[in-house]
Design an enzyme around this catalytic site. Structure first.
Site, PDB file in Angstrom:
ATOM      1  N   LYS A 113      -0.854  -4.231  -3.327  1.00  0.00           N
ATOM      2  CA  LYS A 113      -2.119  -3.582  -2.946  1.00  0.00           C
ATOM      3  C   LYS A 113      -2.142  -2.174  -3.537  1.00  0.00           C
ATOM      4  O   LYS A 113      -1.401  -1.299  -3.111  1.00  0.00           O
ATOM      5  CB  LYS A 113      -2.272  -3.512  -1.429  1.00  0.00           C
ATOM      6  CG  LYS A 113      -3.558  -2.815  -0.986  1.00  0.00           C
ATOM      7  CD  LYS A 113      -3.651  -2.760   0.537  1.00  0.00           C
ATOM      8  CE  LYS A 113      -4.914  -2.026   0.979  1.00  0.00           C
ATOM      9  NZ  LYS A 113      -4.888  -0.587   0.653  1.00  0.00           N
ATOM     10  N   SER A 126       0.815  -1.209   0.000  1.00  0.00           N
ATOM     11  CA  SER A 126       0.000   0.000   0.000  1.00  0.00           C
ATOM     12  C   SER A 126       0.852   1.264   0.000  1.00  0.00           C
ATOM     13  O   SER A 126       1.511   1.576  -0.974  1.00  0.00           O
ATOM     14  CB  SER A 126      -0.965  -0.036   1.193  1.00  0.00           C
ATOM     15  OG  SER A 126      -1.972   0.928   1.077  1.00  0.00           O
ATOM     16  N   ASP A 145      10.109   5.569 -10.164  1.00  0.00           N
ATOM     17  CA  ASP A 145       9.710   6.288 -11.377  1.00  0.00           C
ATOM     18  C   ASP A 145      10.530   7.561 -11.582  1.00  0.00           C
ATOM     19  O   ASP A 145      10.822   7.940 -12.725  1.00  0.00           O
ATOM     20  CB  ASP A 145       8.220   6.630 -11.325  1.00  0.00           C
ATOM     21  CG  ASP A 145       7.341   5.404 -11.535  1.00  0.00           C
ATOM     22  OD1 ASP A 145       7.844   4.396 -12.065  1.00  0.00           O
ATOM     23  OD2 ASP A 145       6.163   5.445 -11.147  1.00  0.00           O
TER      24      ASP A 145
END
Length: 721
Positions: free
Chosen positions: A507, A482, A493
């Site tokens: 998740k 999460s 990224d």
């Protein structure tokens, strides 16, 4: 109950004592411990108006606001919820029989009607049958303990019954339980207990099981039913009873108002198992580990006997507003039959639960004659005290605030890089995941959110500048989920740092918690509880979802658990993977690129292939995988003794292999572990066995030595890409 640890954390201020006779307490406890609960002793269970109202409200809210807003409460849903309810009641299929299941079939298509009509009676009828079978089974078990078992027979007990067939009749049921009890007795005998001692210990265990089921309340039944409904919609949607809601809020805030000790139930007693480190209880010599709480009183009111009570009921009595007083009648640890109890006067206060907050350390890594120092920030969860924030308190508790402070301290120690250790971090606050990312990037989008109306919202770090611009690594494992995946995904990224470890949990959903009392006032004045439901999905700035697939590390370490044993992909009714458009974001040049990653992977693989610690972890992983494949165990004493001896030798070899790596002397017998006193100040401090963290340090060293200018990375950033 959910989160027992947090439901029993308390904090002590003042202590005084006064003697009470212990004889009466012992007699009282013995009478409760020796009693056998019968079906006639079970309290009546029936739904109340607040539960009916809460059930209807939950169905309305999920229909309008859940991410699966087009979800239909129909017969297909009902059948799935019915199966989930049965699985929650009896996951091992040892209490109910096929006849019970056949009797329940009349309700199979009615779980949707139960929600809409508010007629909860079918769920209570099913639970009461389950409770009846529980009592019958343990009464039967107590009688079986009066018989002698033949441990020379070649019999096996199937202990993993998740996929086993339900017992066809009472004879098959009794036979399965005979083997279960026989295994319980044999386990104690193998632990060097006599037949008589084994029987006495199991009698106590089975009587305690009967007491537990007799203490079930209607709210427990309602919670079982609601969980079966909400988790059929989606696995991260849950109903919180008022008590569970309180514990959830404590969990997020890392603070409560109480008395400073961790409690647990032992037979009929409530025992102190640990004092909160650094709290008032920890600073006094008057309350100790293993003390027994036998009665609780509020202020000047009479004491209330809590022998034989549910743990959460005792905790509710002890908790209270900061500044209020509570009295505890306590038996000192190891008190004999003639010892006196003490009266403890306590003033409650607000306590910070420090076990789950961010902590820092420094590790050293030597490479090619150079020693580098890396800061390690261990973050067990993403926490924030929302209530304090909304009240406008300046010093509210939050992950980002704590980590920023730890970073400043580490920078003063002139560390060469930073490892954010998010292993086993199951997530928490989305807001904190976003703001924590902002400590390491100049500014920009962190995560995208798509709600139930398909609206896209971008969560950004709006604060220019960073707290740390040096070499960064995020260490993750399969239990990182999460909010951990939001942070790790953003760092990856942006190319801001390395992601190392296992593929994460997977998740990719966002939950909201709604207080049902704010939506509709209870007709009875009772709290209706809270609903945690999935309202949106999050996506990385690249547009990819972490749902199901998780975050794939740049450099993988040998897995701690199998991906086939743990992860979102294994949950029933989980949302599928998807993606959306990427969003423009900055990229950190010359930090993480394919050539660098390939070189780091090659160096890592070369090292761990020859590293005794990782070879040991590999062997342990393979051995654990074999054990998980087993579903049954022999009930022949000689066979078990041989298996036990083989396992003890394996355990001793494994422990000695770890000790050798840690620079410790080998043990000659596995039982000698118990003789080592970790509190002995004359013993050298033992370095934790954590080869993954050590290798993470080596990878970060490689990363730097490949040619990264790690002093001022942020100064070379372009404005956009």
């Amino acid at each position: 109950m959910n989160n027992i640890f947090l439901s029993t954390l308390l904090s002590l201020i003042v202590f005084s004592s006064s003697g009470f006779a212990n004889t009466e307490l012992n007699e009282r406890a013995k009478a409760i411990s020796d009693s056998v609960v019968t079906l006639n002793d079970l309290p009546e269970l029936k739904p109340d108006i607040a539960q009916i109202q809460a059930g209807k409200l939950v169905s309305q809210l999920v229909s309008f606001y859940h991410y699966r807003r087009n979800f239909k409460f129909d017969d297909a849903f009902s059948e799935k919820a019915f199966d989930t309810f049965i699985k929650q009641l009896d996951p091992a299929r040892i209490y109910l029989t096929s006849k019970d299941l056949n009797d329940f079939q009349v309700y199979r298509s009615k779980f949707d009607d139960i929600i809409y009509d508010g007629d909860l009676e079918p769920a209570f009828i099913m639970f009461k049958r389950f409770r009846q079978r529980w009592v019958e089974r343990y009464q039967h078990s107590l009688k079986l303990l009066e018989t002698e078992f033949d441990f020379t027979l070649d019999e096996n007990f199937i202990f993993d019954r998740e996929d086993a067939a339900w017992s066809k009749d009472i004879n098959e049921h009794n036979e399965m339980w005979r083997k279960k009890i026989k295994n319980d007795v044999l386990s104690f005998i193998l632990a060097k207990k006599s037949d008589k001692e084994a029987a006495e210990l199991l009698q106590k265990r089975y009587k305690a099981a009967l007491r537990r089921i007799s203490q079930t309340e209607s709210i427990d039944v309602f919670r079982y039913f609601m969980d079966s409904v909400t988790q059929t919609i989606e696995p991260h949607t849950n109903y919180f009873s008022p008590r569970t809601a309180k514990n959830f809020n404590i969990d997020m805030a890392l603070s409560l108002e109480g008395i400073g000790a961790v409690l647990q139930t032992e037979d009929v007693y409530t025992k102190v198992v640990r004092l909160v480190t650094g709290g008032p209880a920890d600073r006094t010599d008057n309350l100790a580990k293993d003390d027994i709480i036998v009665a609780v009183g509020q202020g000047d009111k009479p004491m209330e006997d809590v022998i034989g009570w549910r743990l959460d009921d005792v905790v509710d009595l002890i908790r209270g507003k900061s500044g209020t007083k509570v009295k505890l009648e306590v038996l000192p640890a190891g008190a004999g039959p003639d010892a006196e109890s003490k009266l403890v006067h306590i003033v409650r206060e607000k306590i910070k639960l420090e076990d789950q907050e961010a902590k820092s350390s420094v590790i050293e890594v030597e490479n090619n004659g150079e020693t580098l120092h890396f800061g390690v920030i261990t973050l067990p969860k993403f926490y924030i005290d929302f209530e304090a924030l909304y009240r406008g308190e300046k010093d509210y508790k939050s992950t980002t605030r704590d980590v920023r402070s730890l970073i400043e301290s580490l920078k003063k120690q002139d560390v060469d890089g930073l490892i954010m250790d998010l292993r086993n971090n199951g997530g928490g606050s989305l807001m904190e995941a976003t703001s924590l990312t902002g400590l390491f990037i100049d500014s920009g989008p962190v995560v995208q959110e798509r709600d139930y109306k398909n609206r896209i919202k971008i969560h950004e770090d709006l604060e220019a500048g960073t707290s740390f611009d040096g070499p960064l690594m995020v260490l993750v494992n399969r239990f990182s989920a999460s909010a951990s995946e939001i942070f790790a995904g953003a760092i990856q990224d942006y190319g801001r740092g390395l992601i190392v470890g296992d593929t994460t949990y997977g998740k990719g959903t966002i939950q909201q918690v709604r207080n049902l009392d704010q939506w509709k006032r209870s007709k009875t004045g009772k709290s209706l509880g809270q609903l945690k439901f999935t309202s949106a999905r999050f996506y990385r700035v690249s547009g990819d979802s972490t749902q199901i697939r998780g975050v794939v590390p740049d450099v993988a370490l040998p897995a701690s658990v199998s991906e086939s044993d743990y992860g979102e992909v294994l949950l029933e009714h989980a949302l599928p993977w998807d993606n959306i458009k990427s969003v423009k974001h900055k990229k950190y040049p010359n930090i993480v690129h394919s050539t660098t990653i390939d070189k780091l992977r090659s160096l890592n693989e070369s090292r761990i292939s020859k590293d005794p610690a990782f070879n040991l972890l590999k062997n342990e992983f393979e051995e654990l995988s074999k054990l998980r494949e087993r579903t049954q165990i022999s009930l022949n004493k000689e066979v078990r003794l041989k298996e036990r001896e083989v396992n003890r030798k394996k355990d001793l070899a494994r422990i000695n292999a770890r000790r050798q790596i840690q620079g410790l002397e080998k043990l000659t017998d596995i039982d000698s572990i118990a003789n080592e006193d970790p509190a002995n100040s004359e013993q050298p401090e033992i370095e934790p066995f954590d080869p993954r963290l050590k290798e993470a340090g080596r990878i970060l060293t490689d990363y730097i030595q490949i040619g990264i200018n790690h002093k001022k990375i942020a100064s070379t950033l372009p404005k956009a890409s």
